[in-house]
Design a protein around this motif. Sequence first.
Motif, PDB file in Angstrom:
ATOM      1  N   TRP A  34       0.910  -1.225  -0.016  1.00  5.99           N
ATOM      2  CA  TRP A  34      -0.025   0.168   0.100  1.00  5.99           C
ATOM      3  C   TRP A  34       0.851   1.183   0.102  1.00  5.99           C
ATOM      4  CZ3 TRP A  34      -4.649   0.992  -1.472  1.00  5.99           C
ATOM      5  CH2 TRP A  34      -5.742   0.037  -1.349  1.00  5.99           C
ATOM      6  N   ARG A  35       1.858   1.089   0.817  1.00  5.73           N
ATOM      7  CA  ARG A  35       2.837   2.367   0.743  1.00  5.73           C
ATOM      8  C   ARG A  35       3.532   2.451  -0.543  1.00  5.73           C
ATOM      9  NH1 ARG A  35       8.251   2.484   1.311  1.00  5.73           N
ATOM     10  NH2 ARG A  35       8.225   0.426   2.283  1.00  5.73           N
ATOM     11  N   ALA A  51      -4.434   4.278   7.147  1.00  4.77           N
ATOM     12  CA  ALA A  51      -5.277   3.894   6.335  1.00  4.77           C
ATOM     13  C   ALA A  51      -5.676   5.496   5.633  1.00  4.77           C
ATOM     14  CB  ALA A  51      -6.431   3.609   6.782  1.00  4.77           C
ATOM     15  N   ASP A  52      -5.541   6.389   6.751  1.00  7.38           N
ATOM     16  CA  ASP A  52      -5.830   8.044   6.082  1.00  7.38           C
ATOM     17  C   ASP A  52      -4.674   8.447   5.365  1.00  7.38           C
ATOM     18  OD1 ASP A  52      -8.034   8.314   7.640  1.00  7.38           O
ATOM     19  OD2 ASP A  52      -7.067   9.221   9.267  1.00  7.38           O
ATOM     20  N   ALA A  53      -3.171   7.972   5.620  1.00  5.12           N
ATOM     21  CA  ALA A  53      -2.295   8.450   4.769  1.00  5.12           C
ATOM     22  C   ALA A  53      -2.269   7.854   3.475  1.00  5.12           C
ATOM     23  CB  ALA A  53      -0.825   7.872   5.626  1.00  5.12           C
ATOM     24  N   SER A 106       5.172   9.142  13.404  1.00  7.42           N
ATOM     25  CA  SER A 106       5.839   7.914  13.892  1.00  7.42           C
ATOM     26  C   SER A 106       7.300   7.821  13.251  1.00  7.42           C
ATOM     27  CB  SER A 106       5.221   6.628  13.155  1.00  7.42           C
ATOM     28  OG  SER A 106       5.642   5.449  13.861  1.00  7.42           O
ATOM     29  N   LYS A 107       8.096   6.837  13.693  1.00  8.60           N
ATOM     30  CA  LYS A 107       9.343   6.603  13.336  1.00  8.60           C
ATOM     31  C   LYS A 107       9.690   5.649  12.119  1.00  8.60           C
ATOM     32  CE  LYS A 107      11.338   7.686  17.868  1.00  8.60           C
ATOM     33  NZ  LYS A 107      12.256   7.291  18.820  1.00  8.60           N
ATOM     34  N   PRO A 108      10.577   5.657  11.123  1.00 10.87           N
ATOM     35  CA  PRO A 108      10.533   4.828   9.926  1.00 10.87           C
ATOM     36  C   PRO A 108      10.585   3.402  10.466  1.00 10.87           C
ATOM     37  CG  PRO A 108      11.941   6.838   9.458  1.00 10.87           C
ATOM     38  CD  PRO A 108      11.444   6.975  10.830  1.00 10.87           C
ATOM     39  N   THR A 147       7.868   6.744   0.759  1.00 10.87           N
ATOM     40  CA  THR A 147       8.870   6.051   1.148  1.00 10.87           C
ATOM     41  C   THR A 147       8.678   5.892   2.841  1.00 10.87           C
ATOM     42  OG1 THR A 147      10.035   8.329   1.981  1.00 10.87           O
ATOM     43  CG2 THR A 147      10.569   7.282  -0.351  1.00 10.87           C
ATOM     44  N   LEU A 148       9.410   5.027   3.497  1.00 10.33           N
ATOM     45  CA  LEU A 148       9.302   4.920   5.157  1.00 10.33           C
ATOM     46  C   LEU A 148       9.285   6.082   5.706  1.00 10.33           C
ATOM     47  CD1 LEU A 148      11.373   1.752   5.725  1.00 10.33           C
ATOM     48  CD2 LEU A 148       8.883   1.793   6.246  1.00 10.33           C
ATOM     49  N   GLU A 149      10.191   7.130   5.215  1.00 10.83           N
ATOM     50  CA  GLU A 149      10.321   8.132   5.882  1.00 10.83           C
ATOM     51  C   GLU A 149       9.157   9.064   5.935  1.00 10.83           C
ATOM     52  OE1 GLU A 149      12.664   6.933   4.063  1.00 10.83           O
ATOM     53  OE2 GLU A 149      14.114   6.358   5.614  1.00 10.83           O
ATOM     54  N   GLN A 150       8.730   9.375   4.474  1.00 14.29           N
ATOM     55  CA  GLN A 150       7.353  10.398   4.280  1.00 14.29           C
ATOM     56  C   GLN A 150       6.230   9.800   4.917  1.00 14.29           C
ATOM     57  OE1 GLN A 150       7.634   9.583  -0.133  1.00 14.29           O
ATOM     58  NE2 GLN A 150       8.530  11.550  -0.319  1.00 14.29           N
TER      59      GLN A 150
END
Length: 118
Positions: A25-26, A66-68, A42-44, A32-35
């Motif tokens: 989904w990401r 889910a919102d992201a 949160s933290k990556p 990215t994890l960071e984004q």
Amino acid sequence: MFSAMRENSRMAGTQYTLHVYLRAWRKHRGLTLEQTANIIGSKPNTLSGWETGSRKVDLDDLKKLADAYGVEPAALLFAPPGGPKFEAMREASNLIENMSEERAKAWLQLGRTIVDEN
């Protein structure tokens, strides 16, 4: 709702594996994890743990994910649209709709046997 989904999953003899599609989904959303971590606060490495299944996702964080990703939380339990697994899931869903309960259970058991062999 989610506790019922987990309980139904256990009753069917399957593991609860939310993490399976989180990375997909990401990636589907081009993040990215960071984004994603920045978006949800949160933290990556926490997000990475959710994606690998080494960390459990609580309901508040699931809602943030889910919102992201612009979907309902329940959608995260399935493959994002457009990929081969999504299409396979859609076809499997269509097939199983027309089966009796006994045949559907047998068909799922066959699938589990195939997965266990790999």
